[in-house]
Design a protein around this motif. Structure first.
Motif, mmCIF file in Angstrom:
data_model
loop_
_atom_site.group_PDB
_atom_site.id
_atom_site.type_symbol
_atom_site.label_atom_id
_atom_site.label_comp_id
_atom_site.label_asym_id
_atom_site.label_seq_id
_atom_site.Cartn_x
_atom_site.Cartn_y
_atom_site.Cartn_z
ATOM 1 N N SER A 112 0.960 -1.267 0.045
ATOM 2 C CA SER A 112 0.019 0.019 0.135
ATOM 3 C C SER A 112 0.735 1.242 -0.054
ATOM 4 O O SER A 112 2.074 1.117 0.348
ATOM 5 N N GLY A 113 0.122 2.552 -0.409
ATOM 6 C CA GLY A 113 1.245 3.716 -0.270
ATOM 7 C C GLY A 113 1.613 3.747 1.149
ATOM 8 O O GLY A 113 2.755 4.284 1.180
ATOM 9 N N ALA A 114 0.563 3.659 2.044
ATOM 10 C CA ALA A 114 1.115 4.118 3.324
ATOM 11 C C ALA A 114 2.109 3.272 3.857
ATOM 12 O O ALA A 114 3.025 3.937 4.566
ATOM 13 N N VAL A 117 5.119 5.002 2.371
ATOM 14 C CA VAL A 117 5.502 6.281 3.307
ATOM 15 C C VAL A 117 6.235 5.976 4.600
ATOM 16 O O VAL A 117 7.239 6.404 5.005
ATOM 17 N N PHE A 148 -1.627 14.744 3.429
ATOM 18 C CA PHE A 148 -2.273 13.430 3.518
ATOM 19 C C PHE A 148 -1.117 12.242 3.058
ATOM 20 O O PHE A 148 -0.671 12.316 1.794
ATOM 21 N N HIS A 149 -0.627 11.431 3.867
ATOM 22 C CA HIS A 149 0.423 10.540 3.338
ATOM 23 C C HIS A 149 -0.179 8.878 3.967
ATOM 24 O O HIS A 149 0.631 8.191 3.960
ATOM 25 N N GLY A 150 -1.346 8.740 4.465
ATOM 26 C CA GLY A 150 -1.988 7.462 4.479
ATOM 27 C C GLY A 150 -2.418 7.371 6.111
ATOM 28 O O GLY A 150 -2.806 8.291 6.508
ATOM 29 N N GLU A 200 4.126 16.553 -0.286
ATOM 30 C CA GLU A 200 3.554 16.565 -1.551
ATOM 31 C C GLU A 200 3.785 17.454 -2.731
ATOM 32 O O GLU A 200 3.489 18.697 -2.180
ATOM 33 N N ASP A 233 6.422 12.804 -1.776
ATOM 34 C CA ASP A 233 5.296 11.691 -1.652
ATOM 35 C C ASP A 233 4.564 11.899 -3.085
ATOM 36 O O ASP A 233 3.733 12.742 -3.382
ATOM 37 N N ILE A 235 2.688 9.543 -4.634
ATOM 38 C CA ILE A 235 1.607 8.618 -4.713
ATOM 39 C C ILE A 235 0.365 8.938 -5.442
ATOM 40 O O ILE A 235 -0.134 8.166 -6.397
ATOM 41 N N GLN A 236 0.010 10.031 -5.536
ATOM 42 C CA GLN A 236 -1.065 10.626 -6.131
ATOM 43 C C GLN A 236 -0.681 11.533 -7.409
ATOM 44 O O GLN A 236 -1.301 11.316 -8.511
ATOM 45 N N LYS A 262 -0.260 3.684 -5.816
ATOM 46 C CA LYS A 262 -1.514 3.875 -6.694
ATOM 47 C C LYS A 262 -1.361 3.340 -8.253
ATOM 48 O O LYS A 262 -1.307 2.372 -8.484
HETATM 49 C C1 LIG Z 1 -3.397 7.639 -1.482
HETATM 50 C C2 LIG Z 1 -2.107 8.184 -0.785
HETATM 51 C C3 LIG Z 1 -1.286 7.664 0.100
HETATM 52 C C4 LIG Z 1 -1.829 6.446 0.708
HETATM 53 O O1 LIG Z 1 -1.870 5.342 -0.106
HETATM 54 P P1 LIG Z 1 -2.687 3.936 0.424
HETATM 55 O O2 LIG Z 1 -2.439 3.114 -0.629
HETATM 56 O O3 LIG Z 1 -4.148 4.381 0.264
HETATM 57 O O4 LIG Z 1 -2.245 3.687 1.721
HETATM 58 C C5 LIG Z 1 -0.075 8.316 0.704
HETATM 59 N N1 LIG Z 1 0.093 9.649 0.095
HETATM 60 C C6 LIG Z 1 -0.607 9.972 -0.791
HETATM 61 C C7 LIG Z 1 -0.088 11.537 -1.553
HETATM 62 C C8 LIG Z 1 -1.711 9.746 -1.496
HETATM 63 O O5 LIG Z 1 -2.686 10.216 -2.212
#
Ligand SMILES: *Cc1c(COP(=O)(O)O)cnc(C)c1O
Length: 407
Positions: A112-114, A117, A148-150, A200, A233, A235-236, A262
């Motif tokens: 997972s993203g979390a 992180v 937002f990091h998880g 981010e 980060d 992820i998004q 993601k």
């Molecule tokens: C979605 C997201 C996360 C967490 O990812 P998960 O797969 O939901 O754990 C972390 N950082 C950012 C910027 C995100 O958008």
């Protein structure tokens, strides 16, 4: 004898089951999806929708991309999981691909993203002790307001959203929170114990907050001068979403660590990663970090194909052109409650002057378009990057119709 039993739709029945047996940690729109292809999804009643959320940018390649699905199917019959106690014959391909795309020497795969992180946090802290000489258990990481990091206990301990952290304490110590888009605040917050700055490049969950054009360059400079690791980060924002492979490329900088997730799997499977140079990655030694599923063969096969699709279908380039086109069309919408329309690439948002976001999303759903509200006043538009201009025109008609129904 007439019985007045209100007929329950299939949608109602399915939602009732979720509600009865599931934790109520989400408040989804009342739509039950059963099929997805490209930019479209279909609900169980057969109604077709545009997906304007793309699972928070996990679906940059579109739903059920045929190439990624085929790669998953091929791998699923061969080998799916080895654990990292043994090598597998495909993880190296994904590591190599991520290294080539990011320009970093080393890659560590998680799920997972979390978890990605968390892995970056561990890397920064351990680097702080072994390379910077920070005294034991004193390392500090600086983060931004409205981040937002998880959702792990450590990550929510530095969230500034009470919904995320309230009632989940005690929090993990070692984090300092500063305003976003404020390089001077970063400079002031750094101490000899600071090992990293986690940020981010655009704050997605905060409602697509785009910092000033100099922000990332300034924080890069401040981190370098103070021997602090800059961790992006992505992820998004990464993997084509904002019109570059990585959003920080807009600023011409290179962080020390990048976190991906993601769209790394194109929506098939949870895959995350951190990438950095060996001077940082070397803090991980046999036994001090890991994950049973991290880097498994199925994930690796999916990840390789998901990245190939982004490159070969030129999704980042398409996000620039189609993002500008979409942004222009959104900016032509007229309603007294529209405060701002902003974004980069295909990460766009409408902000209202009043808390209209939820009701707007309900209207959008009726018009055949699924989007998600954030913070009562903002609605994000982040379609799969494969969207065409004709499809944008079609989506804009639905958005126009929904806007006209707002109070
Ligand atoms: C979605 C997201 C996360 C967490 O990812 P998960 O797969 O939901 O754990 C972390 N950082 C950012 C910027 C995100 O958008």
């Amino acid at each position: 004898m007439s019985q007045s039993v209100k007929t329950q739709t299939l949608t109602d029945q399915l939602i009732e089951k979720d509600t009865r047996y599931g934790a109520l940690n989400y408040a989804p729109l009342p739509v039950v999806l059963e099929k997805g292809q490209g930019v479209y999804v279909w609900d169980v009643e057969g109604k077709k929708y545009f997906d304007m959320l793309s699972a928070y940018s996990a679906l940059n390649q579109g739903h059920c991309h045929p190439r990624i699905v085929a790669a998953a199917k091929r791998q699923i019959d061969r080998l799916t999981l080895t654990s990292r106690a043994f090598h597998n014959d495909i993880m190296g391909d994904l590591l190599e691909k991520i290294s080539a795309l990011t320009g970093f020497e080393k890659v560590l795969l998680m799920n997972s993203g979390a978890e990605g992180v968390e892995t970056a946090i561990k890397a920064m802290r351990r680097w702080g002790y072994t390379e910077k000489g920070i005294p034991k258990d004193q390392a500090e990481i600086i983060v931004c307001e409205e981040n937002f990091h998880g959702r792990t206990t450590t990550i929510v301990s530095f969230s500034t959203d009470p919904l995320s952290y309230e009632g989940f304490g005690p929090g993990t110590p070692g984090f300092r929170i500063i305003p976003y888009d404020d390089p001077d605040a970063l400079e002031r917050a750094i101490t000899p114990q600071t090992c990293g700055f986690l940020v981010e490049p655009i704050q997605g969950e905060a409602g697509v907050r785009v910092p000033g054009p100099e922000y990332m360059a300034r924080v890069r400079d401040i981190c370098t001068r103070n021997k602090v690791l800059l961790c992006a980060d992505e992820i998004q924002t990464g993997l084509g979403r904002t019109g570059r492979m990585l959003c920080y490329e807009h600023s011409g900088i290179r962080p020390d660590i990048v976190i991906l997730g993601k769209a790394l799997s194109g929506g098939l499977y949870p895959i995350s990663a951190i990438a950095c140079d060996d001077s940082i990655m070397k803090v991980f030694e046999p036994g001090n970090h890991g994950s049973t599923y991290g880097g498994n063969p199925l994930a690796s096969a999916i990840g390789v194909e998901a990245l190939s699709v982004i490159v070969e279908e030129r999704l980042a380039e398409r996000a620039i052109d189609n993002g500008l086109y979409f942004l222009e069309k959104l900016r032509s919408l007229r309603h007294p409650a529209i405060k701002e329309i902003r974004g980069k690439g295909l990460l766009l948002a409408i902000e209202f002057t009043e808390p209209l976001a939820k009701v707007f999303c309900k209207k959008l759903k009726e018009e055949g378009l699924l989007a998600k509200d954030t913070h009562d006043v903002t609605v994000r538009f982040a379609p799969p990057l494969i969207i065409t201009q004709d499809q944008i025109d079609e989506a804009i008609s639905s958005i126009e119709a929904a806007i006209s129904q707002l109070p």
